[in-house]
Enzyme design. Sequence first.
Site, PDB file in Angstrom:
ATOM      1  N   LYS A 186       0.868  -1.187   0.000  1.00  0.00           N
ATOM      2  CA  LYS A 186       0.000   0.000   0.000  1.00  0.00           C
ATOM      3  C   LYS A 186       0.898   1.228   0.000  1.00  0.00           C
ATOM      4  O   LYS A 186       2.030   1.170   0.477  1.00  0.00           O
ATOM      5  CB  LYS A 186      -0.868   0.030   1.266  1.00  0.00           C
ATOM      6  CG  LYS A 186      -2.113   0.874   1.123  1.00  0.00           C
ATOM      7  CD  LYS A 186      -3.230   0.096   0.453  1.00  0.00           C
ATOM      8  CE  LYS A 186      -4.403   0.952   0.086  1.00  0.00           C
ATOM      9  NZ  LYS A 186      -5.540   0.139  -0.352  1.00  0.00           N
TER      10      LYS A 186
ATOM     11  N   ASP B 179      -6.889   4.159  -4.844  1.00  0.00           N
ATOM     12  CA  ASP B 179      -7.585   4.071  -3.555  1.00  0.00           C
ATOM     13  C   ASP B 179      -8.187   5.466  -3.366  1.00  0.00           C
ATOM     14  O   ASP B 179      -8.409   6.174  -4.361  1.00  0.00           O
ATOM     15  CB  ASP B 179      -6.605   3.679  -2.427  1.00  0.00           C
ATOM     16  CG  ASP B 179      -7.307   3.270  -1.134  1.00  0.00           C
ATOM     17  OD1 ASP B 179      -7.751   2.122  -1.031  1.00  0.00           O
ATOM     18  OD2 ASP B 179      -7.443   4.114  -0.216  1.00  0.00           O
TER      19      ASP B 179
HETATM   20  P1  NDP Z   1     -12.788   7.780  -3.502  1.00  0.00           P
HETATM   21  O1  NDP Z   1     -11.718   8.768  -3.302  1.00  0.00           O
HETATM   22  O2  NDP Z   1     -13.278   7.497  -4.869  1.00  0.00           O
HETATM   23  O3  NDP Z   1     -14.045   8.122  -2.608  1.00  0.00           O
HETATM   24  C1  NDP Z   1     -13.954   8.253  -1.232  1.00  0.00           C
HETATM   25  C2  NDP Z   1     -15.283   8.680  -0.674  1.00  0.00           C
HETATM   26  O4  NDP Z   1     -15.220   8.671   0.749  1.00  0.00           O
HETATM   27  C3  NDP Z   1     -15.654  10.097  -1.063  1.00  0.00           C
HETATM   28  O5  NDP Z   1     -17.050  10.205  -1.093  1.00  0.00           O
HETATM   29  C4  NDP Z   1     -15.069  10.898   0.090  1.00  0.00           C
HETATM   30  O6  NDP Z   1     -15.698  12.149   0.266  1.00  0.00           O
HETATM   31  C5  NDP Z   1     -15.328  10.004   1.251  1.00  0.00           C
HETATM   32  N1  NDP Z   1     -14.273  10.194   2.282  1.00  0.00           N
HETATM   33  C6  NDP Z   1     -12.938  10.159   2.128  1.00  0.00           C
HETATM   34  N2  NDP Z   1     -12.302  10.413   3.287  1.00  0.00           N
HETATM   35  C7  NDP Z   1     -13.259  10.602   4.179  1.00  0.00           C
HETATM   36  C8  NDP Z   1     -13.239  10.902   5.554  1.00  0.00           C
HETATM   37  N3  NDP Z   1     -12.083  11.044   6.247  1.00  0.00           N
HETATM   38  N4  NDP Z   1     -14.443  10.999   6.173  1.00  0.00           N
HETATM   39  C9  NDP Z   1     -15.605  10.840   5.459  1.00  0.00           C
HETATM   40  N5  NDP Z   1     -15.678  10.572   4.167  1.00  0.00           N
HETATM   41  C10 NDP Z   1     -14.529  10.458   3.538  1.00  0.00           C
HETATM   42  O7  NDP Z   1     -12.235   6.429  -2.821  1.00  0.00           O
HETATM   43  P2  NDP Z   1     -12.728   4.935  -3.025  1.00  0.00           P
HETATM   44  O8  NDP Z   1     -14.195   4.899  -3.273  1.00  0.00           O
HETATM   45  O9  NDP Z   1     -11.808   4.289  -3.965  1.00  0.00           O
HETATM   46  O10 NDP Z   1     -12.405   4.325  -1.574  1.00  0.00           O
HETATM   47  C11 NDP Z   1     -13.362   4.280  -0.531  1.00  0.00           C
HETATM   48  C12 NDP Z   1     -12.965   3.221   0.460  1.00  0.00           C
HETATM   49  O11 NDP Z   1     -12.922   1.942  -0.193  1.00  0.00           O
HETATM   50  C13 NDP Z   1     -11.579   3.366   1.098  1.00  0.00           C
HETATM   51  O12 NDP Z   1     -11.614   2.851   2.412  1.00  0.00           O
HETATM   52  C14 NDP Z   1     -10.707   2.471   0.248  1.00  0.00           C
HETATM   53  O13 NDP Z   1      -9.550   2.065   0.933  1.00  0.00           O
HETATM   54  C15 NDP Z   1     -11.655   1.329  -0.003  1.00  0.00           C
HETATM   55  N6  NDP Z   1     -11.357   0.468  -1.152  1.00  0.00           N
HETATM   56  C16 NDP Z   1     -11.211   0.977  -2.392  1.00  0.00           C
HETATM   57  C17 NDP Z   1     -10.976   0.143  -3.455  1.00  0.00           C
HETATM   58  C18 NDP Z   1     -10.887   0.637  -4.864  1.00  0.00           C
HETATM   59  O14 NDP Z   1     -10.780  -0.190  -5.763  1.00  0.00           O
HETATM   60  N7  NDP Z   1     -10.936   1.935  -5.118  1.00  0.00           N
HETATM   61  C19 NDP Z   1     -10.838  -1.302  -3.271  1.00  0.00           C
HETATM   62  C20 NDP Z   1     -11.096  -1.749  -1.933  1.00  0.00           C
HETATM   63  C21 NDP Z   1     -11.330  -0.875  -0.916  1.00  0.00           C
HETATM   64  P3  NDP Z   1     -15.104  13.472  -0.435  1.00  0.00           P
HETATM   65  O15 NDP Z   1     -15.576  13.439  -1.846  1.00  0.00           O
HETATM   66  O16 NDP Z   1     -15.693  14.583   0.364  1.00  0.00           O
HETATM   67  O17 NDP Z   1     -13.625  13.375  -0.302  1.00  0.00           O
HETATM   68  O1  2IT Z   2      -7.953  -1.522  -0.869  1.00  0.00           O
HETATM   69  C1  2IT Z   2      -7.865  -2.071  -1.983  1.00  0.00           C
HETATM   70  O2  2IT Z   2      -8.013  -3.278  -2.132  1.00  0.00           O
HETATM   71  C2  2IT Z   2      -7.603  -1.203  -3.144  1.00  0.00           C
HETATM   72  N1  2IT Z   2      -7.531   0.009  -3.011  1.00  0.00           N
HETATM   73  C3  2IT Z   2      -7.393  -1.818  -4.502  1.00  0.00           C
HETATM   74  C4  2IT Z   2      -5.998  -2.343  -4.655  1.00  0.00           C
HETATM   75  C5  2IT Z   2      -5.617  -2.800  -6.031  1.00  0.00           C
HETATM   76  O3  2IT Z   2      -4.441  -3.113  -6.185  1.00  0.00           O
HETATM   77  O4  2IT Z   2      -6.457  -2.853  -6.919  1.00  0.00           O
END
Ligand code: NDP
Ligand code: 2IT
Length: 443
Positions: free
Chosen positions: A124, A164
């Site tokens: 990460k 992420d």
């Molecule tokens: P994005 O940046 O696309 O979206 C994040 C969302 O969460 C936004 O709506 C953001 O709001 C909100 N957010 C971020 N930080 C905070 C905070 N401190 N408090 C409240 N809301 C917050 O990220 P992802 O959708 O990719 O990721 C979301 C979660 O999913 C994370 O935990 C990530 O680690 C996890 N994840 C992501 C994967 C992926 O493939 N992308 C895979 C597996 C897990 P705002 O727009 O206001 O910033």
């Molecule tokens: O938390 C997660 O699993 C991710 N942000 C995706 C990682 C990846 O390598 O696709």
Amino acid sequence: MNKNVIIDDLKRKAPNEAEFHQAVKEVLASIEQVYDENPQFEANKIIERLVMPERIIMFRVPWSDDEGNVQINQGYRIEFNSSMGPYKGGLRFHPDVSLGTFKFLGFEQIFKNALTGLPMGGGKGGSDFNPKGKSDSEVMRFCQSFMTELYRHIGANTDVPAGDIGVGGREIGYLYGQYKRIVNRFEGVLTGKGTGWGGSFIRKEATGYGLVYITQHWLQEHNDDIKGKTVAISGAGNVAIYAAEKVIELGGKVITMSDSNGCIIDENGIDLALIKQIKEIERGRISEYTNTHKQAKYSTNRNDVWKMRCDIALPCATQNELDLEAAKALQDNDCMVVAEGANMPVTPDAIDFLLENKVGMIPGKAANAGGVAVSGLEMTQNSMMLQWTPKEVDDKLFQIMNTIHDQCVKYGKQPDGYVNYVKGANIAGFLKVANAMVDHGII
Ligand code: NDP
Ligand code: 2IT
């Protein structure tokens, strides 16, 4: 295993890494019994080695903003564990991150990646850079500077970053462009690439779709179905949007979504096209939803997403966003299952409460593994130099989520028939990694 000694040691060495300690504690509590039943783990000091990253890279990221001012951010990449394959995991750009954040995320990633059944180790990284409010050219200059150091540590068979929080298609494009320019090779060193230049179809949708697929499997186990169900979702980013898309496609109703400033509640069902317009295209605030949808309510309290009557709760924003109070509210409102789209969004006391009250609780390691699973499939396609159709990838994702679900059931079924998915996911992931580490000797 004396788990208290291990946790105390981590706390003593790095007292300010609370999120990392939280993640380790949960895994140790789940695996204690299988650890003690397999003396080769203790003999090989598997846990002591597992909680220590193989390598931590920290670097300076200088760049200049549109006014010509020099800005400096901290870059990180944690190459946590390579027993199952090349280090694999996303990059997070968010002002609140610290080394402890990346250690927690990297640690979780090891077991999640093992659960997918694909050959990926855990890693990460990211930066305290805040993409919010930055111009495209500022984001590009930051990404180029970040990659100018990172490139020497990564590679298609070494370490393969992805997105992420704060890192989506735009950032992956800039990072990839700079990598390619420096090494003069077009290779699968990042995933989540554009589908026109080496990316996999369905990668963008994969985490959200996979989350809904595993929730479907959970419902099937309970002789139920997603059709007609009311769903509360937090977040409005990549994971939240595509979870909502799949819920709606399968006949469920999404009534809430949120961002870091607040949440909207639309009991008619969220208009996802509008959310995509606001969040993906305009990079705006979710509060703008009520400008055109007067029936919807906006609250500056993000936690209001958990106060509505719902059948299914999908926390898809960030760590520790769903606390004990929220878990109690969900149970009061007859919520059947909580599935973690984000990494570690449910606090430990809230998890205990849900498990004690036999509410379904599917942990992130299993529930959000669809994203990294399709990243793994993107690596496969890149190494074969071909591209599968969206249907081929989606079918494989569905199968992988099915297999992950079955592993949770296999290792998490309690004598009374209740399945503790947290325990099941931790044991299934841990056994794969621990056995590989034993096979590799003391390294
Ligand atoms: P994005 O940046 O696309 O979206 C994040 C969302 O969460 C936004 O709506 C953001 O709001 C909100 N957010 C971020 N930080 C905070 C905070 N401190 N408090 C409240 N809301 C917050 O990220 P992802 O959708 O990719 O990721 C979301 C979660 O999913 C994370 O935990 C990530 O680690 C996890 N994840 C992501 C994967 C992926 O493939 N992308 C895979 C597996 C897990 P705002 O727009 O206001 O910033
Ligand atoms: O938390 C997660 O699993 C991710 N942000 C995706 C990682 C990846 O390598 O696709």
